[in-house]
Design a protein around this motif. Structure first.
Motif, PDB file in Angstrom:
ATOM      1  N   ILE A  57       0.826  -1.210   0.000  1.00 39.56           N
ATOM      2  CA  ILE A  57       0.000   0.000   0.000  1.00 39.56           C
ATOM      3  C   ILE A  57       0.857   1.255   0.000  1.00 39.56           C
ATOM      4  N   PHE A  58       1.925   1.234   0.801  1.00 39.50           N
ATOM      5  CA  PHE A  58       2.732   2.435   0.972  1.00 39.50           C
ATOM      6  C   PHE A  58       3.933   2.485   0.033  1.00 39.50           C
TER       7      PHE A  58
ATOM      8  N   LYS B 215       8.098  10.814  -9.167  1.00 42.67           N
ATOM      9  CA  LYS B 215       6.866  10.859  -8.392  1.00 42.67           C
ATOM     10  C   LYS B 215       7.085  10.244  -7.020  1.00 42.67           C
ATOM     11  N   ARG B 216       6.475  10.878  -6.017  1.00 43.54           N
ATOM     12  CA  ARG B 216       6.532  10.322  -4.673  1.00 43.54           C
ATOM     13  C   ARG B 216       5.458   9.269  -4.520  1.00 43.54           C
ATOM     14  N   ARG B 217       5.425   8.671  -3.348  1.00 41.88           N
ATOM     15  CA  ARG B 217       4.469   7.593  -3.102  1.00 41.88           C
ATOM     16  C   ARG B 217       3.042   8.084  -3.281  1.00 41.88           C
TER      17      ARG B 217
ATOM     18  N   SER C  40      -5.969  11.589   5.088  1.00 45.06           N
ATOM     19  CA  SER C  40      -6.814  10.527   4.529  1.00 45.06           C
ATOM     20  C   SER C  40      -6.227   9.145   4.770  1.00 45.06           C
ATOM     21  N   ILE C  41      -4.918   9.067   4.921  1.00 42.92           N
ATOM     22  CA  ILE C  41      -4.285   7.770   5.182  1.00 42.92           C
ATOM     23  C   ILE C  41      -4.738   7.232   6.536  1.00 42.92           C
ATOM     24  N   LEU C  42      -4.797   8.112   7.532  1.00 42.53           N
ATOM     25  CA  LEU C  42      -5.284   7.696   8.849  1.00 42.53           C
ATOM     26  C   LEU C  42      -6.742   7.281   8.800  1.00 42.53           C
ATOM     27  N   VAL C  43      -7.526   7.983   7.996  1.00 41.96           N
ATOM     28  CA  VAL C  43      -8.946   7.632   7.868  1.00 41.96           C
ATOM     29  C   VAL C  43      -9.096   6.237   7.280  1.00 41.96           C
ATOM     30  N   LYS C  44      -8.352   5.947   6.208  1.00 40.75           N
ATOM     31  CA  LYS C  44      -8.436   4.628   5.578  1.00 40.75           C
ATOM     32  C   LYS C  44      -7.935   3.538   6.523  1.00 40.75           C
TER      33      LYS C  44
END
Length: 362
Positions: A280-281, A288-290, A338-342
Motif C-alpha cells: 500500500i505504501f 513521483k513520490r508515493r 486521509s491515510i489515517l482515515v483509511k
C-alpha cells in the motif's frame, strides 16, 4: 476412496480459494496480480466468510449448529466462487490479462541466482517432507485438533469439552477464533479425518502460502536488487529450520504447530500484514513520490484483520496496533490525513470483534 479425497482436498483447499480470490483482482494493479496473490486473496475472503457464518450459528442455533453452518457456508463459498469467476471473465473481456506473467525469468538469471532458487526450493521441499513424516504433537492439540474432531462428530460447536468429551456451556474464550471449525468443515466436505487433515495436509497449504508472502516482502525490500532475492528466501528458510531454540519461537510454531490458529496468525497473518502495508505504501519509481494505491489493497488489509480474528483473538489487537503505527508515520511523511482515515476504516472489523468479545465475557 483415496483418489476421491485427494480430489476433494484440491477442490476445497486450492481450486475454490483460487476462484474466490479473483473477486478483488479488478481493483488490484495488473503487475501485482499472479497466482499466489489470487490464492492468498481467496483465503483472506474464505476465512472471514467462515467467521461470519460460524459465530451467529454458535450464538443463536441451539441444536446441530455445525450442520447449519455447513449448509450456509457452502452456499456462500459457491456464490463467492461464481462471483470470482465472473470477475475473471470481466477482466478478460476488458482485454486485460487476468494474471500477470511470473516475475521469475529463469532463462535470464545468473548461475548464482539459479543455484539460490534451487537451494531454496530444496529447503522448502525438505520442510514439507519432514512436516508430513515427522508429525509432532503438543498439549495444545488436545484443544485445537480435538475441537475440530468433536465438532465433526457431534455436529455441535464449542458445547463439548475436547479434553474430556463431556458437555459444557458455551466456550466463549475460544468460540470467536473459529479456525478449528473451518478445519472441521474441510474434513466434513472431503471425508478426511480432521487429525490427518490438520497434521498431514494443512502444512502443504500454510507453509507454501507463508513462503509466498516472504517472497513478496523480499521483492519490496530488495527492489532494484532482485539478484539478492534467492539469498533472502534461503535465509528465511534456514531461519525457519533452525529457529527452534525454544517452544515459544515463531519458527517452532511454523513447522511443528502449523495447523493451530496461533501458528497461522504468527507465521502467515502477521507477515501478510507487513506485506500489504509495504504494498500500500510503496512508492513509484522516478520523480513521483508515493501515492495511495487502488481500493483493492485496502480491502485485502481489512480482510487480513478479519482473518487474524479467525485465528486467535490476541492478533486482532496486535494487527490494529501495527497498522495504526504504520499509518501514523506515513500520514506524517505524506501530510495526508486521509491515510489515517483509511487505516481506521480497515480496523473497524477489529473494533467490532473486540466489542463482541467483551460483551460475551461480561
Amino acid at each position: 476412496m483415496i483418489v476421491i479425497k485427494i480430489v476433494g482436498l484440491v477442490l476445497w483447499l486450492f481450486f475454490i480459494p483460487f476462484c474466490i480470490g479473483l473477486i478483488p483482482m479488478p481493483w488490484i494493479p495488473e503487475k501485482k496480480r499472479n497466482v499466489g496473490v489470487v490464492l492468498v486473496a481467496g483465503y483472506l475472503i474464505m476465512l472471514p466468510l467462515c467467521w461470519l457464518v460460524t459465530v451467529p450459528c454458535i450464538l443463536f442455533v441451539k441444536y446441530y449448529s455445525f450442520l447449519v453452518m455447513v449448509k450456509w457456508f457452502t452456499v456462500l463459498l459457491a456464490a463467492a466462487a461464481l462471483l470470482g469467476i465472473g470477475a475473471g471473465v470481466w477482466i478478460y473481456k476488458k482485454g486485460r490479462p487476468v494474471l500477470h506473467r511470473p516475475d521469475l525469468d529463469i532463462g535470464g538469471m545468473a548461475l548464482a541466482e539459479k543455484a539460490g532458487w534451487l537451494l531454496f526450493f530444496a529447503l522448502v521441499a525438505w520442510q514439507l517432507y519432514k512436516a508430513f513424516t515427522l508429525t509432532s504433537f503438543d498439549g495444545d492439540d488436545a484443544e485445537y485438533v480435538a475441537q475440530s474432531l468433536v465438532t465433526w462428530q457431534s455436529n455441535t460447536m464449542y458445547l463439548i469439552r475436547p479434553y474430556t468429551g463431556g458437555t459444557t456451556s458455551l466456550d466463549i474464550r475460544h468460540s470467536l477464533a473459529v479456525l478449528p471449525i473451518w478445519v472441521a468443515y474441510i474434513g466434513r466436505m472431503t471425508g478426511l479425518h480432521t487429525t490427518i487433515l490438520a497434521h498431514s495436509v494443512l502444512p502443504f497449504v500454510w507453509i507454501p502460502l507463508t513462503y509466498f508472502v516472504f517472497y513478496e516482502v523480499g521483492k519490496h525490500l530488495l527492489k532494484g536488487k532482485k539478484e539478492f532475492l534467492p539469498a533472502f528466501m534461503v535465509l528465511m528458510a534456514l531461519l525457519q529450520i533452525f529457529g527452534n531454540v525454544s517452544i515459544f519461537t515463531n519458527e517452532t510454531f511454523f513447522l511443528t504447530r502449523t495447523w493451530q490458529g496461533k501458528a497461522v496468525a504468527a507465521s502467515f497473518v502477521l507477515p501478510l500484514t507487513v506485506w500489504l502495508l509495504l504494498w500500500i505504501f510503496d512508492g513509484e519509481e522516478g520523480e513521483k513520490r508515493r501515492k495511495e494505491p487502488a481500493a483493492g489493497m485496502w480491502a485485502l488489509l481489512a480482510l487480513a484483520n478479519m482473518t487474524a480474528g479467525v485465528c486467535t483473538s490476541m492478533m486482532v489487537f496486535l494487527n490494529a496496533v501495527m497498522i495504526g503505527a504504520a499509518a501514523f508515520w506515513l500520514a506524517l511523511a505524506e501530510r495526508k490525513f486521509s491515510i489515517l482515515v483509511k487505516a481506521g476504516l480497515v480496523c473497524v472489523p477489529n473494533v467490532i470483534y473486540m466489542l463482541l468479545y467483551l460483551f460475551l465475557h461480561a
